[in-house]
Design a protein around this motif. Structure first.
Motif, PDB file in Angstrom:
ATOM      1  N   VAL A  87       0.863  -1.172   0.000  1.00  0.00           N
ATOM      2  CA  VAL A  87       0.000   0.000   0.000  1.00  0.00           C
ATOM      3  C   VAL A  87       0.900   1.222   0.000  1.00  0.00           C
ATOM      4  O   VAL A  87       1.659   1.449   0.935  1.00  0.00           O
ATOM      5  CB  VAL A  87      -0.939   0.015   1.226  1.00  0.00           C
ATOM      6  CG1 VAL A  87      -1.786   1.273   1.234  1.00  0.00           C
ATOM      7  CG2 VAL A  87      -1.811  -1.224   1.228  1.00  0.00           C
ATOM      8  N   PHE A  91      -2.911   6.085  -2.410  1.00  0.00           N
ATOM      9  CA  PHE A  91      -3.514   4.760  -2.460  1.00  0.00           C
ATOM     10  C   PHE A  91      -3.795   4.274  -3.873  1.00  0.00           C
ATOM     11  O   PHE A  91      -4.064   3.109  -4.088  1.00  0.00           O
ATOM     12  CB  PHE A  91      -4.788   4.743  -1.616  1.00  0.00           C
ATOM     13  CG  PHE A  91      -4.600   5.389  -0.277  1.00  0.00           C
ATOM     14  CD1 PHE A  91      -3.583   4.992   0.566  1.00  0.00           C
ATOM     15  CD2 PHE A  91      -5.421   6.421   0.127  1.00  0.00           C
ATOM     16  CE1 PHE A  91      -3.386   5.598   1.796  1.00  0.00           C
ATOM     17  CE2 PHE A  91      -5.239   7.038   1.352  1.00  0.00           C
ATOM     18  CZ  PHE A  91      -4.217   6.623   2.189  1.00  0.00           C
ATOM     19  N   LEU A  93      -6.302   4.441  -5.872  1.00  0.00           N
ATOM     20  CA  LEU A  93      -7.601   3.847  -6.168  1.00  0.00           C
ATOM     21  C   LEU A  93      -8.125   4.482  -7.445  1.00  0.00           C
ATOM     22  O   LEU A  93      -7.866   5.651  -7.728  1.00  0.00           O
ATOM     23  CB  LEU A  93      -8.586   4.105  -5.020  1.00  0.00           C
ATOM     24  CG  LEU A  93      -8.206   3.505  -3.664  1.00  0.00           C
ATOM     25  CD1 LEU A  93      -9.227   3.934  -2.607  1.00  0.00           C
ATOM     26  CD2 LEU A  93      -8.099   2.000  -3.734  1.00  0.00           C
ATOM     27  N   ASN A 102     -12.671  -1.664  -7.213  1.00  0.00           N
ATOM     28  CA  ASN A 102     -11.253  -1.433  -6.959  1.00  0.00           C
ATOM     29  C   ASN A 102     -10.600  -2.657  -6.329  1.00  0.00           C
ATOM     30  O   ASN A 102      -9.489  -3.029  -6.691  1.00  0.00           O
ATOM     31  CB  ASN A 102     -11.070  -0.211  -6.042  1.00  0.00           C
ATOM     32  CG  ASN A 102     -10.834   1.078  -6.791  1.00  0.00           C
ATOM     33  OD1 ASN A 102      -9.747   1.315  -7.292  1.00  0.00           O
ATOM     34  ND2 ASN A 102     -11.875   1.897  -6.881  1.00  0.00           N
ATOM     35  N   GLN A 147     -10.087   5.130   2.567  1.00  0.00           N
ATOM     36  CA  GLN A 147      -9.421   4.830   1.296  1.00  0.00           C
ATOM     37  C   GLN A 147      -8.194   3.961   1.522  1.00  0.00           C
ATOM     38  O   GLN A 147      -7.926   3.034   0.758  1.00  0.00           O
ATOM     39  CB  GLN A 147      -9.027   6.122   0.581  1.00  0.00           C
ATOM     40  CG  GLN A 147     -10.205   6.897   0.042  1.00  0.00           C
ATOM     41  CD  GLN A 147      -9.779   8.180  -0.638  1.00  0.00           C
ATOM     42  OE1 GLN A 147      -8.764   8.216  -1.323  1.00  0.00           O
ATOM     43  NE2 GLN A 147     -10.550   9.230  -0.444  1.00  0.00           N
ATOM     44  N   GLN A 148      -7.462   4.243   2.581  1.00  0.00           N
ATOM     45  CA  GLN A 148      -6.286   3.426   2.884  1.00  0.00           C
ATOM     46  C   GLN A 148      -6.693   1.989   3.200  1.00  0.00           C
ATOM     47  O   GLN A 148      -6.050   1.041   2.737  1.00  0.00           O
ATOM     48  CB  GLN A 148      -5.514   4.017   4.058  1.00  0.00           C
ATOM     49  CG  GLN A 148      -4.212   3.274   4.327  1.00  0.00           C
ATOM     50  CD  GLN A 148      -3.367   3.948   5.383  1.00  0.00           C
ATOM     51  OE1 GLN A 148      -3.887   4.489   6.346  1.00  0.00           O
ATOM     52  NE2 GLN A 148      -2.074   3.906   5.208  1.00  0.00           N
ATOM     53  N   ALA A 151      -7.375   0.182   0.064  1.00  0.00           N
ATOM     54  CA  ALA A 151      -6.109  -0.211  -0.565  1.00  0.00           C
ATOM     55  C   ALA A 151      -5.517  -1.436   0.133  1.00  0.00           C
ATOM     56  O   ALA A 151      -4.955  -2.323  -0.533  1.00  0.00           O
ATOM     57  CB  ALA A 151      -5.124   0.952  -0.546  1.00  0.00           C
ATOM     58  N   ARG A 154      -7.469  -4.392  -1.036  1.00  0.00           N
ATOM     59  CA  ARG A 154      -7.101  -4.706  -2.415  1.00  0.00           C
ATOM     60  C   ARG A 154      -5.821  -5.526  -2.427  1.00  0.00           C
ATOM     61  O   ARG A 154      -5.671  -6.475  -3.137  1.00  0.00           O
ATOM     62  CB  ARG A 154      -6.914  -3.408  -3.199  1.00  0.00           C
ATOM     63  CG  ARG A 154      -6.560  -3.643  -4.656  1.00  0.00           C
ATOM     64  CD  ARG A 154      -6.333  -2.370  -5.399  1.00  0.00           C
ATOM     65  NE  ARG A 154      -5.333  -1.574  -4.721  1.00  0.00           N
ATOM     66  CZ  ARG A 154      -5.171  -0.272  -4.947  1.00  0.00           C
ATOM     67  NH1 ARG A 154      -5.942   0.369  -5.753  1.00  0.00           N
ATOM     68  NH2 ARG A 154      -4.244   0.392  -4.314  1.00  0.00           N
TER      69      ARG A 154
END
Length: 154
Positions: A87, A91, A93, A102, A147-148, A151, A154
């Motif tokens: 990460v 990020f 995205l 995502n 958002q982090q 990530a 993901r």
């Protein structure tokens, strides 16, 4: 207590021109262990992580992943990168894709999973980071911390 090493760095050195960023770094990260690397801006934290992912080359030293030398190039490196995530500070995205899309994208494109299976797994991962209820939102609708976590899922 004996450590089951997953990542080992032995006397790793990295320069950017005259700047000696990583100086004789030795580190062992055990399987299942959580390690935090802290330090001031410019101290080499990101360079260290990038070297472990082979996004940066090193001048000397050894990096072992699960007892094997870090692959130089080719299919072995691609296989490693398919299994290891990083990460970044930004990020990265996709703004035009939902949170679910995502998280599912790499599973479909890199691992070859069917979309339905990737989405099922993505929902599990989002649940693990506390964002199952955000799956249909877009990144701009989330806080920076959320958002982090996307990530990370993901």
């Amino acid at each position: 207590m004996a450590v089951d090493p997953l990542i080992e760095l032995r006397d790793v050195n990295k320069h950017f021109g005259e700047l000696h960023v990583l100086r004789d770094i030795s580190l062992t990260v055990g399987r299942g262990e959580v390690v935090v690397v802290i330090g001031p801006s410019g101290s080499g934290k990101s360079t260290l992580c990038r070297a472990i992912n082979r996004l940066e080359t090193i001048e000397s030293g050894t990096i072992l992943i699960d007892g094997e030398p870090l692959p130089d190039e080719g299919k072995d490196l691609a296989r490693l990168r398919a299994e290891v995530g990083m990460v970044f500070q930004s990020f990265n995205l996709f703004a035009h894709k939902t949170v679910l899309a995502n998280v599912s994208l790499a599973q479909v494109k890199v691992l070859g999973r069917e979309r339905r299976e990737a989405d099922r797994r993505s929902r599990q991962l989002l649940d693990r980071v506390g964002l199952a209820d955000q799956a249909d939102k877009f990144p701009a609708q989330l806080s920076g911390g959320q958002q982090q976590r996307v990530a990370i899922a993901r």
